[in-house]
Design a protein around this motif. Structure first.
Motif, PDB file in Angstrom:
ATOM      1  N   ILE A   1     -40.599  18.720 -23.331  1.00  0.00           N
ATOM      2  CA  ILE A   1     -41.140  17.908 -21.857  1.00  0.00           C
ATOM      3  C   ILE A   1     -42.437  18.355 -21.298  1.00  0.00           C
ATOM      4  N   LEU A   2     -43.121  19.189 -21.342  1.00  0.00           N
ATOM      5  CA  LEU A   2     -44.508  19.191 -20.735  1.00  0.00           C
ATOM      6  C   LEU A   2     -45.403  18.721 -22.373  1.00  0.00           C
ATOM      7  N   THR A   3     -45.175  18.433 -22.866  1.00  0.00           N
ATOM      8  CA  THR A   3     -45.601  17.741 -24.067  1.00  0.00           C
ATOM      9  C   THR A   3     -45.474  16.430 -24.733  1.00  0.00           C
ATOM     10  N   LEU A   4     -44.209  15.934 -24.262  1.00  0.00           N
ATOM     11  CA  LEU A   4     -44.381  14.914 -23.760  1.00  0.00           C
ATOM     12  C   LEU A   4     -44.875  14.330 -22.730  1.00  0.00           C
ATOM     13  N   ASN A   5     -44.602  15.235 -21.362  1.00  0.00           N
ATOM     14  CA  ASN A   5     -45.153  14.478 -20.459  1.00  0.00           C
ATOM     15  C   ASN A   5     -46.606  13.759 -20.396  1.00  0.00           C
ATOM     16  N   ALA A   6     -47.652  14.774 -21.150  1.00  0.00           N
ATOM     17  CA  ALA A   6     -48.993  14.726 -21.636  1.00  0.00           C
ATOM     18  C   ALA A   6     -49.183  14.039 -22.257  1.00  0.00           C
ATOM     19  N   LEU A   7     -48.058  13.497 -23.394  1.00  0.00           N
ATOM     20  CA  LEU A   7     -48.176  12.623 -24.508  1.00  0.00           C
ATOM     21  C   LEU A   7     -48.333  11.197 -24.468  1.00  0.00           C
ATOM     22  N   ALA A   8     -46.739  11.151 -24.381  1.00  0.00           N
ATOM     23  CA  ALA A   8     -46.138   9.910 -24.352  1.00  0.00           C
ATOM     24  C   ALA A   8     -45.102  10.314 -23.184  1.00  0.00           C
ATOM     25  N   PRO A   9     -45.121  10.114 -21.689  1.00  0.00           N
ATOM     26  CA  PRO A   9     -44.463  10.281 -20.750  1.00  0.00           C
ATOM     27  C   PRO A   9     -42.961   9.386 -20.927  1.00  0.00           C
ATOM     28  N   TRP A  10     -43.277   8.273 -21.555  1.00  0.00           N
ATOM     29  CA  TRP A  10     -42.065   7.031 -22.158  1.00  0.00           C
ATOM     30  C   TRP A  10     -41.126   7.626 -22.584  1.00  0.00           C
ATOM     31  N   ALA A  11     -41.570   8.687 -23.402  1.00  0.00           N
ATOM     32  CA  ALA A  11     -40.432   9.135 -24.341  1.00  0.00           C
ATOM     33  C   ALA A  11     -39.249   9.920 -23.563  1.00  0.00           C
ATOM     34  N   LEU A  12     -39.631  10.316 -22.440  1.00  0.00           N
ATOM     35  CA  LEU A  12     -39.027  11.737 -21.021  1.00  0.00           C
ATOM     36  C   LEU A  12     -37.391  10.694 -21.435  1.00  0.00           C
ATOM     37  N   THR A  13     -37.163   9.218 -20.841  1.00  0.00           N
ATOM     38  CA  THR A  13     -36.269   8.222 -20.946  1.00  0.00           C
ATOM     39  C   THR A  13     -35.122   8.525 -22.015  1.00  0.00           C
ATOM     40  N   PRO A  14     -35.218   7.578 -22.792  1.00  0.00           N
ATOM     41  CA  PRO A  14     -34.870   7.942 -24.166  1.00  0.00           C
ATOM     42  C   PRO A  14     -34.203   9.113 -24.374  1.00  0.00           C
ATOM     43  N   LEU A  15     -35.054  10.120 -24.117  1.00  0.00           N
ATOM     44  CA  LEU A  15     -34.304  11.744 -24.510  1.00  0.00           C
ATOM     45  C   LEU A  15     -33.184  11.841 -24.144  1.00  0.00           C
ATOM     46  N   LEU A  16     -33.523  11.566 -22.390  1.00  0.00           N
ATOM     47  CA  LEU A  16     -32.316  11.842 -21.215  1.00  0.00           C
ATOM     48  C   LEU A  16     -31.198  10.952 -22.188  1.00  0.00           C
ATOM     49  N   MET A  17     -31.367  10.003 -22.454  1.00  0.00           N
ATOM     50  CA  MET A  17     -30.300   9.229 -21.860  1.00  0.00           C
ATOM     51  C   MET A  17     -29.107   9.839 -23.316  1.00  0.00           C
ATOM     52  N   VAL A  18     -30.160   9.850 -24.474  1.00  0.00           N
ATOM     53  CA  VAL A  18     -29.046  10.523 -26.019  1.00  0.00           C
ATOM     54  C   VAL A  18     -28.968  12.196 -25.295  1.00  0.00           C
ATOM     55  N   GLY A  19     -29.019  12.595 -23.919  1.00  0.00           N
ATOM     56  CA  GLY A  19     -28.007  13.455 -23.813  1.00  0.00           C
ATOM     57  C   GLY A  19     -27.024  13.498 -22.688  1.00  0.00           C
ATOM     58  N   GLY A  20     -27.549  12.252 -21.921  1.00  0.00           N
ATOM     59  CA  GLY A  20     -25.904  11.534 -20.810  1.00  0.00           C
ATOM     60  C   GLY A  20     -24.999  11.364 -22.083  1.00  0.00           C
ATOM     61  N   THR A  21     -25.744  10.285 -23.369  1.00  0.00           N
ATOM     62  CA  THR A  21     -24.600  10.291 -24.564  1.00  0.00           C
ATOM     63  C   THR A  21     -23.506  10.905 -24.495  1.00  0.00           C
ATOM     64  N   TYR A  22     -24.334  11.867 -24.861  1.00  0.00           N
ATOM     65  CA  TYR A  22     -23.465  13.101 -25.926  1.00  0.00           C
ATOM     66  C   TYR A  22     -22.833  13.780 -24.227  1.00  0.00           C
ATOM     67  N   LEU A  23     -22.881  14.339 -23.169  1.00  0.00           N
ATOM     68  CA  LEU A  23     -22.052  14.509 -22.103  1.00  0.00           C
ATOM     69  C   LEU A  23     -21.179  13.060 -21.640  1.00  0.00           C
ATOM     70  N   CYS A  24     -21.122  12.071 -21.848  1.00  0.00           N
ATOM     71  CA  CYS A  24     -20.354  11.171 -21.893  1.00  0.00           C
ATOM     72  C   CYS A  24     -19.235  11.002 -22.918  1.00  0.00           C
ATOM     73  N   PHE A  25     -19.739  11.423 -24.519  1.00  0.00           N
ATOM     74  CA  PHE A  25     -18.885  12.131 -24.932  1.00  0.00           C
ATOM     75  C   PHE A  25     -18.208  13.138 -25.163  1.00  0.00           C
ATOM     76  N   GLU A  26     -17.988  14.064 -24.767  1.00  0.00           N
ATOM     77  CA  GLU A  26     -17.884  15.326 -24.627  1.00  0.00           C
ATOM     78  C   GLU A  26     -16.169  15.224 -23.934  1.00  0.00           C
ATOM     79  N   GLY A  27     -17.232  14.521 -22.000  1.00  0.00           N
ATOM     80  CA  GLY A  27     -16.350  13.941 -21.094  1.00  0.00           C
ATOM     81  C   GLY A  27     -15.056  13.108 -21.700  1.00  0.00           C
ATOM     82  N   ALA A  28     -15.504  12.450 -22.648  1.00  0.00           N
ATOM     83  CA  ALA A  28     -14.587  11.375 -22.759  1.00  0.00           C
ATOM     84  C   ALA A  28     -12.887  12.392 -23.980  1.00  0.00           C
ATOM     85  N   GLU A  29     -13.538  13.283 -25.113  1.00  0.00           N
ATOM     86  CA  GLU A  29     -12.956  14.235 -25.409  1.00  0.00           C
ATOM     87  C   GLU A  29     -12.017  14.593 -24.955  1.00  0.00           C
ATOM     88  N   LYS A  30     -12.401  15.050 -23.774  1.00  0.00           N
ATOM     89  CA  LYS A  30     -11.846  16.180 -22.650  1.00  0.00           C
ATOM     90  C   LYS A  30     -10.671  15.380 -21.994  1.00  0.00           C
TER      91      LYS A  30
END
Length: 303
Positions: free
Chosen positions: A83-112
């Motif tokens: 995240i330090l590298t992305l914040n320095a070079l490509a801060p726009w990439a932090l949001t899509p990266l978080l969304m991938v993680g959010g989708t995984y959490l939704c998947f895990e929760g739905a399976e439960k």
């Protein structure tokens, strides 16, 4: 010679005072950023205990310690440099990266959630034998990676306009403090029933009664926390996706939630938070079911 020595000592004292001031600034910023991430910290603490359900009591703390080490590796070795590298070079990439993680959490929760409707199969798996500790730890550390990423990104957003060294110091402090807080609390929580057994062994009738109460209550408390953790994954994942889609240009879902929260704002901030949380949870559940459905249709998905 003496004058040079005193000058050197003055310089050292100045450096020490500057360093102390910087540490105070880092500590203050870390406290502020940790407060901003408090909701995710609670979710992390709620999710973790379910990974030691059904585990032999003697192995609970060793497993939690392994998860704790994995969490520190997640935060400091994996997430922090990325995240330090992305914040320095490509801060726009932090949001899509978080969304991938959010989708995984939704998947895990739905399976439960789906597992709740297949309780017989779940009970059969529980009776099959001793749980695979390595699999438990991998699952916990994987889930922690997503939650830790959000904690670290939220923290970074609070100090994104500071120097690199301030960002690094704050994030390191946040990583250590939150990991200790979360897994320290989890360790205490899962061992309360053992404390109850010790009270039951005492001669005092009141101590025995208190111990029995703890022993009887803890399975229900842990089951409740497990359910809270399940909904927490859906809530956090849904919130990440709602915020992310709005940031990336699809405003409709976020606008609907904003309209609903605005409609109840006269009832107070807590009611607003409840409405926003429920909306995030529902959105997360919808996304989770979609992902579960897609993965179940893929030939590589096995059970």
């Amino acid at each position: 010679m003496a004058g040079g020595l005193f000058a050197l000592l003055d310089d050292v004292a100045l450096i020490a005072r500057t360093a102390a001031s910087s540490l105070d600034d880092v500590a203050a910023a870390a406290a502020k950023t940790s407060a901003k991430a408090a909701g995710v910290v609670v979710d992390d603490a709620a999710v973790t205990p379910r990974f030691v359900e059904g585990v032999t009591p003697a192995r609970e703390l060793p497993i939690i310690w392994r998860i704790t080490k994995g969490s520190l590796i997640n935060k400091i070795v994996i997430i922090l440099p990325i995240i330090l590298t992305l914040n320095a070079l490509a801060p726009w990439a932090l949001t899509p990266l978080l969304m991938v993680g959010g989708t995984y959490l939704c998947f895990e929760g739905a399976e439960k959630v789906l597992e709740l409707f297949h309780s017989e199969e779940h009970e059969a798996q529980e009776e099959a034998g001793v749980k695979d500790e390595d699999a438990l730890v991998r699952g916990a550390v994987t889930t922690d990676l997503i939650l830790s990423a959000e904690i670290m990104v939220i923290s970074l957003n609070e100090v994104a306009d500071q120097s690199f060294w301030m960002e690094l110091g704050v994030l390191l402090m946040v990583a250590l403090a939150i990991t200790a807080l979360v897994y320290g609390a989890v360790a205490i929580l899962v061992k309360v029933d053992d404390l109850g057994l010790r009270f039951q062994a005492k001669e005092s009738a009141s101590a025995q009664k208190f111990g029995s109460m703890l022993v009887k209550a803890m399975p229900k408390i842990l089951a409740t926390i497990s359910i809270i953790g399940m909904f927490a994954m859906l809530w956090v994942g849904g919130h990440i996706l709602l915020t992310g889609t709005d940031t990336l240009g699809w405003h409709t879902p976020h606008d609907i939630v904003h309209y609903l929260t605005h409609a109840v704002e006269h009832l107070g901030g807590f009611v607003e938070w409840i409405v926003e949380t429920i909306c995030s949870l529902i959105f997360g559940l919808i996304v989770g079911f979609i992902v579960v459905g897609i993965l179940h249709l893929l030939p590589l998905k096995k059970h």
